[in-house]
Write an enzyme that holds these catalytic residues in place. Sequence first.
Site, short mmCIF file in Angstrom:
data_model
loop_
_atom_site.label_atom_id
_atom_site.label_comp_id
_atom_site.label_asym_id
_atom_site.label_seq_id
_atom_site.Cartn_x
_atom_site.Cartn_y
_atom_site.Cartn_z
N CYS A 1 -3.14 4.25 -1.89
CA CYS A 1 -3.89 4.91 -0.81
C CYS A 1 -5.39 4.85 -1.10
O CYS A 1 -5.86 5.31 -2.14
CB CYS A 1 -3.43 6.36 -0.67
N LYS B 1 4.23 1.24 -5.53
CA LYS B 1 3.50 0.48 -4.51
C LYS B 1 2.04 0.50 -4.90
O LYS B 1 1.43 1.57 -4.97
CB LYS B 1 3.72 1.12 -3.14
N GLY C 1 1.55 -7.09 3.10
CA GLY C 1 0.20 -7.27 3.64
C GLY C 1 0.12 -8.30 4.74
O GLY C 1 0.42 -9.48 4.52
C1 LIG Z 1 -2.29 4.26 9.42
C2 LIG Z 1 -1.79 3.85 8.06
C3 LIG Z 1 -1.12 4.77 7.26
C4 LIG Z 1 -0.65 4.40 5.99
N1 LIG Z 1 0.05 5.32 5.22
C5 LIG Z 1 0.54 4.94 4.00
C6 LIG Z 1 1.29 5.83 3.17
O1 LIG Z 1 1.54 7.00 3.50
N2 LIG Z 1 1.73 5.36 1.97
C7 LIG Z 1 1.50 4.07 1.55
O2 LIG Z 1 1.93 3.67 0.47
N3 LIG Z 1 0.79 3.21 2.32
C8 LIG Z 1 0.33 3.61 3.52
N4 LIG Z 1 -0.34 2.70 4.29
C9 LIG Z 1 -0.42 1.31 3.84
C10 LIG Z 1 0.76 0.49 4.40
O3 LIG Z 1 1.99 0.96 3.88
C11 LIG Z 1 0.61 -1.00 4.04
O4 LIG Z 1 0.54 -1.13 2.65
C12 LIG Z 1 -0.64 -1.62 4.66
O5 LIG Z 1 -0.77 -1.26 6.01
C13 LIG Z 1 -0.63 -3.14 4.53
O6 LIG Z 1 0.56 -3.68 5.05
P1 LIG Z 1 0.66 -4.23 6.58
O7 LIG Z 1 -0.42 -5.27 6.73
O8 LIG Z 1 2.06 -4.79 6.69
O9 LIG Z 1 0.43 -3.07 7.46
C14 LIG Z 1 -0.86 3.08 5.52
C15 LIG Z 1 -1.56 2.16 6.33
C16 LIG Z 1 -2.03 2.52 7.58
C17 LIG Z 1 -2.76 1.50 8.41
#
Ligand SMILES: Cc1cc2nc3c(=O)[nH]c(=O)nc-3n(C[C@H](O)[C@H](O)[C@H](O)COP(=O)(O)O)c2cc1C
Length: 316
Positions: A96, A135, A196
Site C-alpha cells: 500500500c 503481496k 499489474g
Molecule cells: C482503488 C484501489 C484500492 C486498492 N486497495 C488495495 C488493498 O486494499 N490491498 C492491496 O494489497 N492492494 C490494493 N490495491 C492494489 C491492487 O491490489 C493492485 O495491486 C494494483 O491495482 C495493481 O494491479 P492492477 O493493475 O491489476 O490493478 C488497490 C488499488 C487500487 C487502485
Amino acid sequence: MAVRTELAPLEGITTWLFRRTHARMFGGADRYFTPFFSPAAEHILTKKELRDLAPEQNAGVPTVPQVMTRRAEDFLWAAERMAELGYGEVNLNLGCPSGTVTAKGKGAGFLLRPDELDAFLDAVFSRVCLPVSVKTRIGYRDTAELPRLLEIFRRYPICELIVHPRLREEFYRGPVHLDAFAQALADSPVPVAYNGDLKKPEDVSDILRRFPAVSGVMIGRGAAADPALPRRLRGGPAAGREELQTFTRTLYDGYRSAYGSAGPAAQRMKELWFYLIERFDGGEKYAKKMRRVKAPEEYERLESGIFQELPLRRDA
Ligand SMILES: Cc1cc2nc3c(=O)[nH]c(=O)nc-3n(C[C@H](O)[C@H](O)[C@H](O)COP(=O)(O)O)c2cc1C
C-alpha cells in the site's frame, strides 16, 4: 489459459458483496483477496471488518483475508482470528503506497525497514497457524532495494509471493518493471505470482509467455473494468450488457440494503464505475458526471443512461 487467477484487493471496490456477486455471476477467479484490515492494538475486529470477513458473507467464495501491520503480535492475532473464522491462508500487505500508511512504516513503508521486516517475518513464521502469502512492491524509491528484500523473502516459507513490479513512489502509474519481476522470479524457492496492468487476455498471455514459471496472475483494475476477464481467461464469453446491468443492479441493491440507505450505496458504485465505464464506447462524458455524483437519484439516472445509450466496446 491454465493459470491460477487471483482477484486483487481494491479497497472500496472488492467488498464482500462485490466478491460474492462476482463469483456467482462471472466466476473464473481461483481466489479473491480482501482489501486490507489493520489490526488494532486492542485486538478486536470492528463491525465494518467483520462485515467483510464474516464466513457467511464469503460462503462459497475462495477468500484470502489481507492484513496490514508491522507488529508481529498483531499479525499473529489476526491470523488466529482468521483461522477461527475458517480461512485457510492469510496475506500480508507490503504494497500500500498511501502516505498515511507508509508514514507509519506499514504497507510499502515496511520495505524501507528491511531489518525490521526480517525480524517481523521471523517472529511470524516461528508461530503462525496459517499459510502466509505476501503481496509486495519491488521497493520504496529504487529498484536497487529489491535484492535485499528478495534475500529476506527467500528465507521464509511464504506460500506465495505476489509481486506488483512498481516502486512505492510510482503508486499505480507508469510502466511496470518487468526486469525487476524477472529478478524476483529467478530461482525463487517460493511460488511467485505476477500483478499489474493486466487488462486483456492478451496481457496475461504475454506475461505467461515471458514468465512461464509464475504461480499465478493477480488482476485488480482490469477485473473492475471487465468483470468477465477471469472467465475469458478460461475461454468463457465476454460480458454482455444485460449481464453487466444485472451485476451493477445487484451490487447497488445489495449495498442499499446493507447500508440501509441509498446515499452510501451510490458512493460505493461510483468507485466501481470509475473503472467499469471503460467497457463502454464513448463513456468519457458519463465518467465525468459519475465522478461528481452526490444524490442516489442522480446515480440511478446515469446508470440507466449508460446502459441505454452506450454500446459496449468491441474488444470486450
Ligand atoms: C482503488 C484501489 C484500492 C486498492 N486497495 C488495495 C488493498 O486494499 N490491498 C492491496 O494489497 N492492494 C490494493 N490495491 C492494489 C491492487 O491490489 C493492485 O495491486 C494494483 O491495482 C495493481 O494491479 P492492477 O493493475 O491489476 O490493478 C488497490 C488499488 C487500487 C487502485
